[in-house]
Design a protein around this motif. Sequence first.
Motif, mmCIF file in Angstrom:
data_model
loop_
_atom_site.group_PDB
_atom_site.id
_atom_site.type_symbol
_atom_site.label_atom_id
_atom_site.label_comp_id
_atom_site.label_asym_id
_atom_site.label_seq_id
_atom_site.Cartn_x
_atom_site.Cartn_y
_atom_site.Cartn_z
ATOM 1 N N VAL A 194 48.337 42.027 38.087
ATOM 2 C CA VAL A 194 47.350 43.028 37.693
ATOM 3 C C VAL A 194 46.202 42.378 36.956
ATOM 4 O O VAL A 194 45.039 42.755 37.132
ATOM 5 C CB VAL A 194 48.029 44.113 36.834
ATOM 6 C CG1 VAL A 194 46.986 45.007 36.220
ATOM 7 C CG2 VAL A 194 48.965 44.907 37.700
ATOM 8 N N ILE A 195 46.520 41.378 36.153
ATOM 9 C CA ILE A 195 45.432 40.679 35.455
ATOM 10 C C ILE A 195 44.524 40.001 36.473
ATOM 11 O O ILE A 195 43.286 40.010 36.321
ATOM 12 C CB ILE A 195 46.005 39.664 34.438
ATOM 13 C CG1 ILE A 195 46.697 40.419 33.314
ATOM 14 C CG2 ILE A 195 44.890 38.789 33.917
ATOM 15 C CD1 ILE A 195 47.393 39.508 32.335
ATOM 16 N N VAL A 216 43.970 41.022 39.518
ATOM 17 C CA VAL A 216 43.150 42.070 40.139
ATOM 18 C C VAL A 216 42.004 42.466 39.228
ATOM 19 O O VAL A 216 40.852 42.603 39.647
ATOM 20 C CB VAL A 216 44.035 43.309 40.445
ATOM 21 C CG1 VAL A 216 43.168 44.485 40.814
ATOM 22 C CG2 VAL A 216 44.990 42.993 41.562
ATOM 23 N N PHE A 217 42.326 42.615 37.975
ATOM 24 C CA PHE A 217 41.291 42.998 37.021
ATOM 25 C C PHE A 217 40.171 41.962 36.998
ATOM 26 O O PHE A 217 38.996 42.312 36.960
ATOM 27 C CB PHE A 217 41.928 43.160 35.645
ATOM 28 C CG PHE A 217 40.960 43.616 34.594
ATOM 29 C CD1 PHE A 217 40.519 42.731 33.615
ATOM 30 C CD2 PHE A 217 40.463 44.902 34.606
ATOM 31 C CE1 PHE A 217 39.622 43.153 32.649
ATOM 32 C CE2 PHE A 217 39.569 45.329 33.655
ATOM 33 C CZ PHE A 217 39.148 44.435 32.656
ATOM 34 N N GLY A 218 40.592 40.713 37.054
ATOM 35 C CA GLY A 218 39.581 39.665 37.029
ATOM 36 C C GLY A 218 38.695 39.702 38.256
ATOM 37 O O GLY A 218 37.473 39.557 38.163
ATOM 38 N N VAL A 219 39.293 39.960 39.411
ATOM 39 C CA VAL A 219 38.479 40.025 40.624
ATOM 40 C C VAL A 219 37.482 41.161 40.536
ATOM 41 O O VAL A 219 36.331 41.037 40.936
ATOM 42 C CB VAL A 219 39.386 40.222 41.863
ATOM 43 C CG1 VAL A 219 38.543 40.594 43.063
ATOM 44 C CG2 VAL A 219 40.167 38.971 42.120
ATOM 45 N N LEU A 220 37.891 42.280 39.965
ATOM 46 C CA LEU A 220 36.985 43.423 39.908
ATOM 47 C C LEU A 220 35.871 43.221 38.912
ATOM 48 O O LEU A 220 34.789 43.772 39.044
ATOM 49 C CB LEU A 220 37.759 44.695 39.533
ATOM 50 C CG LEU A 220 38.802 45.172 40.534
ATOM 51 C CD1 LEU A 220 39.493 46.408 40.003
ATOM 52 C CD2 LEU A 220 38.145 45.482 41.857
ATOM 53 N N VAL A 221 36.154 42.411 37.885
ATOM 54 C CA VAL A 221 35.247 42.418 36.750
ATOM 55 C C VAL A 221 34.285 41.228 36.731
ATOM 56 O O VAL A 221 33.136 41.366 36.346
ATOM 57 C CB VAL A 221 36.063 42.469 35.451
ATOM 58 C CG1 VAL A 221 35.231 42.102 34.258
ATOM 59 C CG2 VAL A 221 36.616 43.861 35.287
ATOM 60 N N ARG A 222 34.753 40.053 37.167
ATOM 61 C CA ARG A 222 33.935 38.866 36.990
ATOM 62 C C ARG A 222 32.851 38.756 38.049
ATOM 63 O O ARG A 222 33.025 39.176 39.180
ATOM 64 C CB ARG A 222 34.813 37.602 37.050
ATOM 65 C CG ARG A 222 35.749 37.467 35.901
ATOM 66 C CD ARG A 222 35.026 37.419 34.585
ATOM 67 N NE ARG A 222 34.239 36.231 34.417
ATOM 68 C CZ ARG A 222 34.513 35.260 33.543
ATOM 69 N NH1 ARG A 222 35.592 35.337 32.772
ATOM 70 N NH2 ARG A 222 33.741 34.207 33.431
ATOM 71 N N ARG A 223 31.739 38.148 37.660
ATOM 72 C CA ARG A 223 30.608 37.987 38.580
ATOM 73 C C ARG A 223 30.536 36.597 39.167
ATOM 74 O O ARG A 223 30.020 36.411 40.249
ATOM 75 C CB ARG A 223 29.300 38.256 37.838
ATOM 76 C CG ARG A 223 28.772 39.634 38.061
ATOM 77 C CD ARG A 223 27.312 39.652 37.798
ATOM 78 N NE ARG A 223 27.074 39.368 36.402
ATOM 79 C CZ ARG A 223 26.200 40.002 35.635
ATOM 80 N NH1 ARG A 223 25.499 40.972 36.153
ATOM 81 N NH2 ARG A 223 26.018 39.665 34.389
ATOM 82 N N ASN A 224 31.062 35.637 38.477
ATOM 83 C CA ASN A 224 31.007 34.269 38.951
ATOM 84 C C ASN A 224 31.958 34.100 40.111
ATOM 85 O O ASN A 224 33.135 34.437 40.022
ATOM 86 C CB ASN A 224 31.415 33.332 37.809
ATOM 87 C CG ASN A 224 31.049 31.921 38.121
ATOM 88 O OD1 ASN A 224 31.101 31.494 39.277
ATOM 89 N ND2 ASN A 224 30.675 31.184 37.110
ATOM 90 N N ILE A 234 35.090 31.911 39.491
ATOM 91 C CA ILE A 234 36.096 32.528 38.624
ATOM 92 C C ILE A 234 36.843 33.602 39.383
ATOM 93 O O ILE A 234 38.068 33.756 39.239
ATOM 94 C CB ILE A 234 35.444 33.121 37.365
ATOM 95 C CG1 ILE A 234 34.656 32.048 36.634
ATOM 96 C CG2 ILE A 234 36.497 33.749 36.479
ATOM 97 C CD1 ILE A 234 35.519 30.888 36.192
ATOM 98 N N MET A 235 36.120 34.356 40.249
ATOM 99 C CA MET A 235 36.798 35.342 41.096
ATOM 100 C C MET A 235 37.850 34.660 41.945
ATOM 101 O O MET A 235 38.971 35.131 42.107
ATOM 102 C CB MET A 235 35.791 36.044 42.009
ATOM 103 C CG MET A 235 35.069 37.181 41.369
ATOM 104 S SD MET A 235 33.838 37.852 42.465
ATOM 105 C CE MET A 235 34.892 38.676 43.643
ATOM 106 N N PHE A 236 37.473 33.538 42.475
ATOM 107 C CA PHE A 236 38.405 32.800 43.313
ATOM 108 C C PHE A 236 39.611 32.344 42.515
ATOM 109 O O PHE A 236 40.756 32.350 42.982
ATOM 110 C CB PHE A 236 37.667 31.600 43.903
ATOM 111 C CG PHE A 236 38.157 31.218 45.241
ATOM 112 C CD1 PHE A 236 38.597 29.938 45.498
ATOM 113 C CD2 PHE A 236 38.229 32.150 46.255
ATOM 114 C CE1 PHE A 236 39.065 29.591 46.746
ATOM 115 C CE2 PHE A 236 38.695 31.817 47.482
ATOM 116 C CZ PHE A 236 39.121 30.526 47.740
ATOM 117 N N CYS A 271 40.842 33.835 40.023
ATOM 118 C CA CYS A 271 41.702 35.002 39.795
ATOM 119 C C CYS A 271 42.533 35.296 41.018
ATOM 120 O O CYS A 271 43.680 35.744 40.900
ATOM 121 C CB CYS A 271 40.835 36.207 39.422
ATOM 122 S SG CYS A 271 40.000 36.013 37.864
#
Lengths: 720, 169, 97
Positions: free
Chosen positions: C14-15, C17-25, C28-30, C32
């Motif tokens: 879940v963390i 997923v949260f990171g994918v939804l929230v981060r712009r870089n 960093i999405m990758f 997550c």
Amino acid sequence: MSVLGSMMLLQGGGEEGAQAAGAAFEPFVPGLILLLPLLGFLTNGALALAAGRRAATVARVGGEWELPDSHRPATHTLPSLVGPGVLLAAFAVVLVNFTRMLGVELHEPVVVPYWTWIVTGTFEVAVAMQLDQLSMVMMMVVSGVGFLIHVFSVGYMKDDPGYPRYFTYLNLFVFFMLVLVAGASFPVMFVGWEGVGLCSYLLIGFWFKDRQKADAGKKAFIVNRIGDFGFLVAMFLLFVTFGTLDFVPVFEAAPEVLAYGGGLVTAVTLFLLLGATGKSAQIPLYVWLPDAMAGPTPVSALIHAATMVTVGVYMVARASMLFALAPVGSLAVAGIGALTALFAATIALAQYDIKKVLAYSTISQLGYMFLGVGVGAYTAGIFHLMTHAFFKALLFLGSGAVIHSMHYALHHTHKPWDAQDMRNMGGLRRALPVTWITMWIGTLAIAGIWPFAGFFSKDEIIWYAGAAATGPHAAWYTLFWVMALATALMTAFYMTRMMVMTFHGANRTGEAEAHHLHEAPLTMTVPLVVLAILSVFGGWINVPAALHDGWAGLFGVLPMGEGLHHWLEPMVGPATEVRAEHVGAFLEAAPLGGGELAWAAFSTTMAAVVVATAVCLVRGWRIVPATEAGEPTAGLKRILYHKWYVDELYDRIVVRPVAAGSRFLWRVIDAGLVDGIVNATGSVSRAFGLMGSMIQTGSVNTYAFILTVGVVLILAAMAL
Amino acid sequence: MTDIIFYVFAALALAGAMGVVAGRNPVASLLSMVLCLGSVAVIYVLLEAHFIAAVQVIVYAGAIMVLFLFVIMLLNLGHDYHPDLRYTLWLIIPVAVSGALFGLLARQFWGESVAGSGGDAVDAAVAEYGAIGAIARPLYTQWVVPFEITGILLLVAIVGALVLAKRRV
Amino acid sequence: MITEALLLSAFLFVIGVFGVLVRRNAIIMFLCIELMLNAVNVSFVALSRVVGIDGQLFVFFVMTVAAAEAAVGLAIIISIFRHYESVDVENFNLLKW
């Protein structure tokens, strides 16, 4: 010509007839009677198609397309032979069948089936001809008078480019008319009914390039349609009651199945009456007939005087059993007849167009026929139908000769006057002597002067109307009798007025034109003469017994002696018996307690007095040509000239609301609602699409978000 | 004893994970990730998956994270300290969605305790063939086709990465 | 311990997923996403205590695929970076309506 011959035959075959009673009536190829006019239609139609556009072009009579006889193409000469030829052949076949029927005392109609037309469940209709006395009389009138009018048309329409097309329609009309009178069941009759309506439209609007004439044709068809609705409803009711629509079973079963004076039979007869008023131009559906004068004059003679408009009377006579069982229905028939007779006569008093006078006269005489069959004197009604066919066709054809001559004269000098307006005529007796004499014979006949045909038939109707005034509904029938008397006097007056304005006095057409006025050619005058002879002697086939031995029957010299009564007895007898059962044999009573001879003398004298008065009166009038006179503007004359403003009334009450309703349905419902829904479907889809496309933000995070939400939803759905 | 170690390292893993999400600097995020991976390796050991633990450290934490680091250095992203969260106030929405997801998953896992005898089979295999042998045996017999395909996959990935990252073709 | 390990796996997932939804870089999405894969690995290993050696075997494959995927994905990010001069995913919106 034909009736004379058959009169002799009936005379001579009297004894042999009695011996041969019980022998069967063998029809002589009755199908030919229908087939021959149909063949004529097809042949002339092919010629019309071959003539191409030439056949459709409009021309006035006396025409714009003047071609010397040597240069006439085949498409315009063959119809002269085919058109009248098939009619003559058909008439010959009818005559053979008639002579065969004469020798046999026929009590039951002979039905000749051809093939089965409709078979659905319990409803069966066969295409069959019914040969009995009534249909034989009608067929002889139709084919005989029709033949004479075809011959007249050869001369009248000679210079019209639409010559082959004219005979095509005319033959088709005769075909449908014969189907109507010879049909053995209501649906077959209805086929003929509709067919004559169609041909009426085609022929009234024959010169269709003139908007007014085309509109007249449309008006006729549409008003007829309203009547047809009545006929159809009556057919439905009959089918529901009897399970069949063939004449023989229905009329045989009617006295048992239908209650006398009951609601069902009254409804049926009233709906049949509605149909009859449409076709026979009675109140309230008569408005098409005066407009129908826009068609060629022979058409007016054939369709709107002798044959088509009489089908209402024929239908009532055919369904006499039903009308005998419905006293209210018969009362309605008689009432409408009497009212129409009076109403139309008043209008004819103030008309200046010669054809319009004759048109209203036709409506009025049809009213007489309806009065006759309404009081239960079915034979009298058919008798008047027959004599009326003779003298009205004569009058119309005569007026056609007059118009032909006037047209020619006015055309030659290019004077833009109306050739049909009597105020432009006058003194034509010197130029058209044969027409003059024959039309006077017709006028005397219609006025009801002894010994011409109209006297016997019209007098019989008035006599029976008076007799009915001694039975039930006495007050009504007395009123109708008075109306009939008044109408008779008016008829004599306006017909004489017409004759004097047209043929007597000084000529108002103009000096230059007077040289060009000449008698019609032979093809037109011979039918006039024949019809004149019939108008003189035609009434002699049905001299009532009471008159036979007195001065009116020339002290027994006149041959026939109730010939038509005896002839039609098997057909209308059952109905008369039913009527007598319920209301007593009032028809045998004498109105006013007086004798028939005295009455005959009285009515003839009255008519003669009116005629003489009219001659003197009209000759004293100062008549001005139409363009100077204009329309009448004051008082009663103006109302009568404008036909009691009935057309305007109908326009206000019926035509405009319907048109407004149609416009509403078109603009609001069709263009607004229906198209709106269809367009809205498209717009809504586009809107949804536009909303849906907003999901494409182009940003990965959004997609991931939606993905996650979807996963959550699926898991939630699985977990719950 | 094992429980305490488990909870400690679980906490460390979670801390690392949150560091990944909340880290300002990409390099900081990455290093938190390494922490997380390492803790997870310890947990693998606790779960008697020794080979996997080793592979986790060598491949995941060692190679993949290094690759990430190389890319960050290549793109010179190590210097920006700006916060780059997408949402500001509407952060509540991802929080809610994530919370819902966690709730559903936890609900699934909480239930009855998952029980089975698989662990004994694993221990037996490890005892007989050693940690590596226990995995190698099924890998080269039963699962040899996926194994070979994985090899081809790696080849494709290498070629693909080379082609995609080239400056000009 | 298996249940706790599974819960840990859920939490890590879940963390991620949260990171994918929230981060712009993008990188960093990758990262997550790699975290999510890792969480799944944890659950596989935990369940191998229940179903046998197949659990650990699958982790093996997952890791391999993760590695290949990381390589290719980073190559893509590099080539995008060359075009946009940034790894902010907000800028990659050519497919916007």
